[in-house]
Design an enzyme around this catalytic site. Structure first.
Site, PDB file in Angstrom:
ATOM      1  N   LYS A 106       0.844  -1.203   0.000  1.00 59.92           N
ATOM      2  CA  LYS A 106       0.000   0.000   0.000  1.00 59.92           C
ATOM      3  C   LYS A 106       0.882   1.257   0.000  1.00 59.92           C
ATOM      4  O   LYS A 106       2.093   1.167   0.235  1.00 59.92           O
ATOM      5  CB  LYS A 106      -0.893  -0.014   1.240  1.00 59.92           C
ATOM      6  CG  LYS A 106      -0.075   0.047   2.511  1.00 59.92           C
ATOM      7  CD  LYS A 106      -0.934  -0.188   3.736  1.00 59.92           C
ATOM      8  CE  LYS A 106      -0.103   0.090   4.970  1.00 59.92           C
ATOM      9  NZ  LYS A 106      -0.297  -0.914   6.014  1.00 59.92           N
TER      10      LYS A 106
ATOM     11  N   TYR B 219      13.289  32.383   4.282  1.00 54.64           N
ATOM     12  CA  TYR B 219      12.128  33.081   4.838  1.00 54.64           C
ATOM     13  C   TYR B 219      12.238  33.289   6.342  1.00 54.64           C
ATOM     14  O   TYR B 219      12.613  32.365   7.074  1.00 54.64           O
ATOM     15  CB  TYR B 219      10.849  32.278   4.559  1.00 54.64           C
ATOM     16  CG  TYR B 219      10.449  32.253   3.102  1.00 54.64           C
ATOM     17  CD1 TYR B 219      10.109  33.426   2.427  1.00 54.64           C
ATOM     18  CD2 TYR B 219      10.400  31.055   2.399  1.00 54.64           C
ATOM     19  CE1 TYR B 219       9.731  33.406   1.092  1.00 54.64           C
ATOM     20  CE2 TYR B 219      10.022  31.014   1.068  1.00 54.64           C
ATOM     21  CZ  TYR B 219       9.690  32.196   0.416  1.00 54.64           C
ATOM     22  OH  TYR B 219       9.314  32.179  -0.898  1.00 54.64           O
TER      23      TYR B 219
HETATM   24  C1  LIG Z   1       0.437  -1.647   6.715  1.00 54.57           C
HETATM   25  C2  LIG Z   1      -0.090  -2.881   7.288  1.00 54.57           C
HETATM   26  C3  LIG Z   1       0.761  -3.915   7.704  1.00 54.57           C
HETATM   27  C4  LIG Z   1       2.266  -3.799   7.699  1.00 54.57           C
HETATM   28  O1  LIG Z   1       2.713  -3.084   8.823  1.00 54.57           O
HETATM   29  P1  LIG Z   1       4.293  -2.883   9.069  1.00 54.57           P
HETATM   30  O2  LIG Z   1       4.386  -2.323  10.418  1.00 54.57           O
HETATM   31  O3  LIG Z   1       4.744  -1.929   8.013  1.00 54.57           O
HETATM   32  O4  LIG Z   1       4.906  -4.211   8.892  1.00 54.57           O
HETATM   33  C5  LIG Z   1       0.177  -5.090   8.139  1.00 54.57           C
HETATM   34  N1  LIG Z   1      -1.158  -5.225   8.188  1.00 54.57           N
HETATM   35  C6  LIG Z   1      -2.003  -4.245   7.822  1.00 54.57           C
HETATM   36  C7  LIG Z   1      -3.458  -4.461   7.887  1.00 54.57           C
HETATM   37  C8  LIG Z   1      -1.492  -3.042   7.366  1.00 54.57           C
HETATM   38  O5  LIG Z   1      -2.329  -2.068   7.017  1.00 54.57           O
END
Ligand SMILES: *Cc1c(COP(=O)(O)O)cnc(C)c1O
Length: 375
Positions: free
Chosen positions: A38, A267
């Site tokens: 994601k 700035y």
């Molecule tokens: C993003 C996510 C993960 C991974 O988490 P990390 O801490 O990056 O390993 C696992 N499960 C779900 C549902 C997530 O949204």
């Protein structure tokens, strides 16, 4: 000829595959590792990163939204793609058309999928249930599971194939929270199982690294795949010390100038040169994911030395103190994140300075600059 930005993000495909293999080794061959891709793979590029993981043997991918799953499938990625945040009303058919795996947390979602399956003359749709075992975020509360199941029983063509939950503090090895959540998850799994096989998955990177007892039938790794420990400090003994950051970010010096003592910079003139100083201008600002909170706080690498940020970070530019690299000239490489000679700036280093976490630093630099993939 295409014109490139000064700012480049470099992603090492070798590092991505190495991290995947490291996690596979840690959880054992019997359990698949779902690559959480994601947020454009935490800034590493969803499609390219997924392909690298697939080359290393990955068959399970996790995205947040339906559009990401569609994009991944359209790019030709095989394997199971889990959509973990649900889907917009009336889009259930898209999930089926692209053979995506729905994670659901309401009976309405099951009904929408059922209807879409009936319309398409399609057989049973396998779903995973999202349970809130204490994260206080998305998911069905354990107390609501029996009611949910009895309603689901009346929905045609929906079969629960898996169950998932998420840990709020698995990055802290000594926190009792994780095994307490795990116990609640086990209870729900027992309730759901009634003879059929279920894929149970709850471990994120923190679970993978710190809590082997949570690995269940599959783990979902995110930040560890990109080379970082979720806690920010790699424990020398654990697997996180074997992970390799896959992303680096570089830019070029635009201009070098010598300013007299007493000159205000950027700035608000929040920095006044205490002595004559050599100042470099770099084309990297908050628009590029270089956080404005790095004003008078950040560092970059020039000629293998640390060059502090002076004055406020602007939208597209930042000024740096070149006292440690007096002979720097326009066009010289500046490392914002990554290694240069013997020095290194990690996403954790940047995160520490701006009260954030490596995840956010990677997303922002990675998703706001052009990417090059290297082996
Ligand atoms: C993003 C996510 C993960 C991974 O988490 P990390 O801490 O990056 O390993 C696992 N499960 C779900 C549902 C997530 O949204």
């Amino acid at each position: 000829m295409a014109v490139n930005s000064f700012n480049r993000v470099r992603i090492s495909r070798t590092a991505l595959k190495h991290n995947y293999n490291t996690i596979v080794k840690a959880v054992g061959p019997a359990r698949p590792v779902m690559a959480m891709v994601k947020a454009d793979a935490y800034g590493h590029g969803m499609v390219e990163s997924s392909r690298a993981f697939a080359e290393a043997g990955c068959r399970y991918f996790g995205v947040a939204e339906l559009v990401e799953g569609v994009r991944l499938r359209t790019a030709g990625l095989a394997g199971d793609i889990y959509v973990t945040l649900g889907f917009p009303k009336n889009s259930a058919g898209l999930l089926l058309d692209h053979r995506l795996t729905p994670v659901i947390y309401s009976v309405e979602q099951a009904r929408a999928l059922s209807l879409a399956a009936i319309r398409r003359g399609q057989g049973v749709v396998g779903v995973h249930l999202k349970i809130d075992t204490g994260m206080g975020r998305l998911g069905i509360l354990p107390k609501d599971v029996p009611g949910f199941l009895s309603q689901l029983a009346g929905v045609d063509r929906i079969e629960v194939r898996g169950v998932m939950s998420h840990f709020p503090m698995a990055d802290v090895p000594q926190a009792s929270n994780t095994m307490e959540a795990m116990a609640r998850f086990d209870d729900v799994c027992r309730e759901l199982r009634n003879g059929s096989h279920l894929i149970r998955h709850i471990a994120n990177s923190g679970g993978v690294i710190n809590f082997p007892a949570t690995h269940c039938d599959m783990v979902r790794a995110g930040i560890a795949l990109y080379g970082y420990d979720p806690a920010g400090i790699p424990l020398p003994a654990g697997i996180s010390s074997q992970l390799r950051p896959a992303l680096s970010c570089v830019t070029r010096i635009l201009q070098v100038k010598t300013l007299p003592a007493g000159s205000g910079i950027s700035y608000g003139h929040t920095y006044i040169t205490p002595r004559p100083m050599t100042i470099g201008v770099i084309p990297m600002g908050y628009e590029d994911g270089f956080d404005r909170a790095l004003s008078n706080k950040g560092e970059v690498l020039v000629h293998g030395n640390r060059a502090p940020v002076v004055g406020r970070v602007c939208m597209n530019m930042t000024m740096i103190d070149l006292s440690g690299a007096e002979d720097a000239k326009p066009g010289d490489e500046v490392v914002v994140l990554g290694r240069q000679q013997l020095e290194e700036i990690t996403a954790d280093d940047i995160a520490d300075r701006i009260d954030s976490i490596s995840y956010e630093v990677l997303c922002r630099l990675g998703n706001n600059n052009e990417r090059d993939y290297i082996e």
